[in-house]
Design a protein around this motif. Structure first.
Motif, PDB file in Angstrom:
ATOM      1  N   SER A 192       0.842  -1.206   0.000  1.00 21.48           N
ATOM      2  CA  SER A 192       0.000   0.000   0.000  1.00 21.48           C
ATOM      3  C   SER A 192       0.874   1.253   0.000  1.00 21.48           C
ATOM      4  CB  SER A 192      -0.920   0.012   1.220  1.00 21.48           C
ATOM      5  OG  SER A 192      -1.745  -1.131   1.261  1.00 21.48           O
ATOM      6  N   LEU A 193       1.896   1.265   0.856  1.00 22.58           N
ATOM      7  CA  LEU A 193       2.858   2.387   0.843  1.00 22.58           C
ATOM      8  C   LEU A 193       3.418   2.574  -0.560  1.00 22.58           C
ATOM      9  CD1 LEU A 193       5.097   1.869   4.016  1.00 22.58           C
ATOM     10  CD2 LEU A 193       3.759   3.893   3.495  1.00 22.58           C
ATOM     11  N   GLN A 194       3.823   1.480  -1.177  1.00 21.18           N
ATOM     12  CA  GLN A 194       4.389   1.574  -2.528  1.00 21.18           C
ATOM     13  C   GLN A 194       3.344   2.054  -3.531  1.00 21.18           C
ATOM     14  OE1 GLN A 194       6.408  -2.516  -2.344  1.00 21.18           O
ATOM     15  NE2 GLN A 194       7.885  -1.318  -3.536  1.00 21.18           N
ATOM     16  N   GLY A 195       2.092   1.723  -3.286  1.00 19.51           N
ATOM     17  CA  GLY A 195       1.011   2.256  -4.111  1.00 19.51           C
ATOM     18  C   GLY A 195       0.913   3.774  -3.984  1.00 19.51           C
ATOM     19  N   SER A 197      -2.209   3.316   5.237  1.00 19.90           N
ATOM     20  CA  SER A 197      -0.858   3.058   4.710  1.00 19.90           C
ATOM     21  C   SER A 197      -0.579   3.971   3.515  1.00 19.90           C
ATOM     22  CB  SER A 197      -0.711   1.594   4.291  1.00 19.90           C
ATOM     23  OG  SER A 197      -0.963   0.718   5.370  1.00 19.90           O
ATOM     24  N   LEU A 198      -1.535   4.071   2.595  1.00 19.67           N
ATOM     25  CA  LEU A 198      -1.386   5.008   1.476  1.00 19.67           C
ATOM     26  C   LEU A 198      -1.105   6.411   2.005  1.00 19.67           C
ATOM     27  CD1 LEU A 198      -4.362   4.185  -0.949  1.00 19.67           C
ATOM     28  CD2 LEU A 198      -1.946   4.163  -1.545  1.00 19.67           C
ATOM     29  N   GLN A 199      -1.881   6.829   2.990  1.00 17.56           N
ATOM     30  CA  GLN A 199      -1.677   8.171   3.543  1.00 17.56           C
ATOM     31  C   GLN A 199      -0.316   8.288   4.229  1.00 17.56           C
ATOM     32  OE1 GLN A 199      -5.775   8.362   5.541  1.00 17.56           O
ATOM     33  NE2 GLN A 199      -5.474  10.476   4.862  1.00 17.56           N
ATOM     34  N   GLY A 200       0.183   7.182   4.774  1.00 16.40           N
ATOM     35  CA  GLY A 200       1.546   7.169   5.316  1.00 16.40           C
ATOM     36  C   GLY A 200       2.577   7.412   4.222  1.00 16.40           C
ATOM     37  N   GLY A 201       2.323   6.831   3.041  1.00 18.71           N
ATOM     38  CA  GLY A 201       3.206   7.088   1.888  1.00 18.71           C
ATOM     39  C   GLY A 201       3.153   8.554   1.478  1.00 18.71           C
ATOM     40  N   TYR A 202       1.937   9.127   1.490  1.00 23.54           N
ATOM     41  CA  TYR A 202       1.824  10.560   1.154  1.00 23.54           C
ATOM     42  C   TYR A 202       2.578  11.402   2.192  1.00 23.54           C
ATOM     43  CZ  TYR A 202      -2.260   8.691  -1.413  1.00 23.54           C
ATOM     44  OH  TYR A 202      -3.114   7.946  -2.217  1.00 23.54           O
ATOM     45  N   LEU A 203       2.475  11.017   3.462  1.00 18.76           N
ATOM     46  CA  LEU A 203       3.184  11.745   4.529  1.00 18.76           C
ATOM     47  C   LEU A 203       4.683  11.760   4.279  1.00 18.76           C
ATOM     48  CD1 LEU A 203       3.239  12.844   7.619  1.00 18.76           C
ATOM     49  CD2 LEU A 203       3.733  10.471   8.187  1.00 18.76           C
ATOM     50  N   ILE A 204       5.243  10.601   3.963  1.00 21.82           N
ATOM     51  CA  ILE A 204       6.692  10.505   3.751  1.00 21.82           C
ATOM     52  C   ILE A 204       7.112  11.408   2.588  1.00 21.82           C
ATOM     53  CG2 ILE A 204       8.523   8.933   2.933  1.00 21.82           C
ATOM     54  CD1 ILE A 204       7.087   6.705   4.601  1.00 21.82           C
ATOM     55  N   LEU A 205       6.361  11.363   1.497  1.00 24.33           N
ATOM     56  CA  LEU A 205       6.760  12.157   0.332  1.00 24.33           C
ATOM     57  C   LEU A 205       6.454  13.635   0.528  1.00 24.33           C
ATOM     58  CD1 LEU A 205       5.939   9.603  -2.472  1.00 24.33           C
ATOM     59  CD2 LEU A 205       8.181  10.307  -1.644  1.00 24.33           C
ATOM     60  N   ALA A 206       5.413  13.969   1.273  1.00 21.21           N
ATOM     61  CA  ALA A 206       5.147  15.387   1.577  1.00 21.21           C
ATOM     62  C   ALA A 206       6.247  15.939   2.479  1.00 21.21           C
ATOM     63  CB  ALA A 206       3.778  15.548   2.233  1.00 21.21           C
ATOM     64  N   ALA A 207       6.718  15.138   3.433  1.00 18.89           N
ATOM     65  CA  ALA A 207       7.812  15.590   4.310  1.00 18.89           C
ATOM     66  C   ALA A 207       9.062  15.847   3.480  1.00 18.89           C
ATOM     67  CB  ALA A 207       8.078  14.549   5.402  1.00 18.89           C
ATOM     68  N   ARG A 208       9.385  14.934   2.587  1.00 22.73           N
ATOM     69  CA  ARG A 208      10.552  15.134   1.725  1.00 22.73           C
ATOM     70  C   ARG A 208      10.368  16.359   0.834  1.00 22.73           C
ATOM     71  NH1 ARG A 208      11.745   8.956  -0.367  1.00 22.73           N
ATOM     72  NH2 ARG A 208      12.800   8.189   1.516  1.00 22.73           N
ATOM     73  N   ALA A 209       9.154  16.580   0.349  1.00 22.50           N
ATOM     74  CA  ALA A 209       8.883  17.754  -0.497  1.00 22.50           C
ATOM     75  C   ALA A 209       9.120  19.049   0.274  1.00 22.50           C
ATOM     76  CB  ALA A 209       7.450  17.702  -1.028  1.00 22.50           C
ATOM     77  N   LEU A 210       8.949  18.988   1.610  1.00 22.69           N
ATOM     78  CA  LEU A 210       9.185  20.176   2.443  1.00 22.69           C
ATOM     79  C   LEU A 210      10.626  20.247   2.937  1.00 22.69           C
ATOM     80  CD1 LEU A 210       5.866  20.341   4.517  1.00 22.69           C
ATOM     81  CD2 LEU A 210       6.563  21.736   2.550  1.00 22.69           C
ATOM     82  N   GLY A 211      11.477  19.367   2.463  1.00 21.83           N
ATOM     83  CA  GLY A 211      12.890  19.428   2.841  1.00 21.83           C
ATOM     84  C   GLY A 211      13.225  18.681   4.118  1.00 21.83           C
ATOM     85  N   LEU A 212      12.284  17.866   4.612  1.00 23.67           N
ATOM     86  CA  LEU A 212      12.550  17.071   5.812  1.00 23.67           C
ATOM     87  C   LEU A 212      13.027  15.682   5.419  1.00 23.67           C
ATOM     88  CD1 LEU A 212       9.348  17.996   7.859  1.00 23.67           C
ATOM     89  CD2 LEU A 212      11.699  18.761   8.348  1.00 23.67           C
ATOM     90  N   ASP A 213      13.825  15.080   6.276  1.00 21.98           N
ATOM     91  CA  ASP A 213      14.211  13.678   6.104  1.00 21.98           C
ATOM     92  C   ASP A 213      13.311  12.799   6.963  1.00 21.98           C
ATOM     93  OD1 ASP A 213      16.545  13.880   4.332  1.00 21.98           O
ATOM     94  OD2 ASP A 213      17.453  14.992   5.987  1.00 21.98           O
ATOM     95  N   CYS A 214      13.132  11.562   6.508  1.00 25.76           N
ATOM     96  CA  CYS A 214      12.223  10.616   7.161  1.00 25.76           C
ATOM     97  C   CYS A 214      12.977   9.379   7.620  1.00 25.76           C
ATOM     98  CB  CYS A 214      11.133  10.167   6.188  1.00 25.76           C
ATOM     99  SG  CYS A 214      10.062  11.495   5.651  1.00 25.76           S
ATOM    100  N   GLY A 215      12.496   8.793   8.688  1.00 24.27           N
ATOM    101  CA  GLY A 215      12.982   7.507   9.152  1.00 24.27           C
ATOM    102  C   GLY A 215      11.792   6.664   9.558  1.00 24.27           C
TER     103      GLY A 215
END
Lengths: 195, 195
Positions: A125-128, B125-143
């Motif tokens: 799902s994440l990859q989706g 989970s999809l929204q978790g993926g959006y969170l990770i990429l939105a954080a990166r788009a704002l210049g933040l690193d994710c773990g």
């Protein structure tokens, strides 16, 4: 790192829409490969990468897919130049020895069907999500869908039982005339807290 | 729409890394709100938006969280300025009457616990993926992390039982000196086909 500019943030998030109609121009295979070459870098737990993608582009493939769809999803799916079946590999952990060389993580999943299934579901799902945003980053519009008969689709596209569909996503250049009204979103106060 | 430039694609995907060490500067609340205001636009099935976020920033919150983590995740989580608990709301469908006004979709989920639970898991989970990429788009690193005791965490942060943790994600400015070697990725041929 700096923040992306407003145009990029809008293209990815704030102005992007779920599309229901698409121009008929095909998407070149090179674009599908570029799409995978971006989304593959998104993080997954222990680099497990359970997502498997079927890019349905041929009229035969589209008809086979249409037979598994909810009625409301048929027309737009037949019109879209590509429909991606986002699936997960129930034996994703067989790749861990090469993909996660830190230690032998395969037995953690091979011996625990519930953990393996949750991990495959969460991470595919994440990859989706990465797929949707990578497509938008490449200038494509997306139409993700959950309205289909999963058992029928699995039997038709994954008859050996190893892969399981997670969701579908139409890809193409969206037709703004076929957009539905945009849904609202829950507020920060309704969904978030800071502790 | 056009493709984002190479710098943006690299920041989001190709050069982004999962970080294990973070600078101690706090992340302003305005940035956390901006992060939510981007990720909230990512599509979910029937606009169901099941994700709920707890931004853990205080020393007390971090200690409470640390008590639920696998040993290898404690130090980096205490060091990160923010750890997000990405959870899902098991009663997400109570918001459908306002969030999906097209028709009354609440009974579809209220009467089918298995569908509701799968929908909450997939879409949070999809929204978790959006969170990770939105954080990166704002210049933040994710773990992002899956190494924690979910029952303990739920009991500590969601004692009424309505929300369930999905995964965790440290946020901050990453320390390149603490990166692990980058894992490989499966090839297009191993994961994709065009039909």
């Amino acid at each position: 790192m700096t923040t992306l500019d407003t145009a990029a943030l809008s293209q990815l998030f704030s102005l992007a829409r779920t599309h229901n109609g698409f121009a008929s121009e095909p998407i070149p295979e090179a674009t599908l490969r570029h799409l995978y070459d971006l989304m593959k870098w998104g993080p997954t737990s222990m680099n497990c990468q359970p997502a498997r993608l079927v890019f349905v582009t041929s009229p035969e493939g589209k008809q086979r897919l249409a037979a598994t769809l909810s009625p409301g999803n048929v027309e737009k799916t037949l019109a879209a130049p590509v429909t991606v079946i986002v699936a997960s590999d129930s034996f994703f952990y067989d790749h861990l020895p090469t993909q996660f060389p830190a230690y032998d993580a395969r037995p953690i999943f091979a011996g625990n069907a519930n953990l393996a299934s949750n991990t495959a579901f969460r991470n595919s799902s994440l990859q989706g999500g990465y797929l949707i945003l990578a497509a938008r980053a490449l200038g494509l519009d997306c139409g993700p869908m959950s309205g289909f008969d999963a058992d029928k689709l699995n039997a038709s596209f994954f008859p050996d039982g190893r892969y399981h569909v997670n969701f579908l996503c139409n890809l193409g250049i969206g037709d703004p005339g076929k957009l539905f009204p945009r849904g609202p979103r829950l507020s920060f106060e309704e969904t978030c807290r800071i502790v």
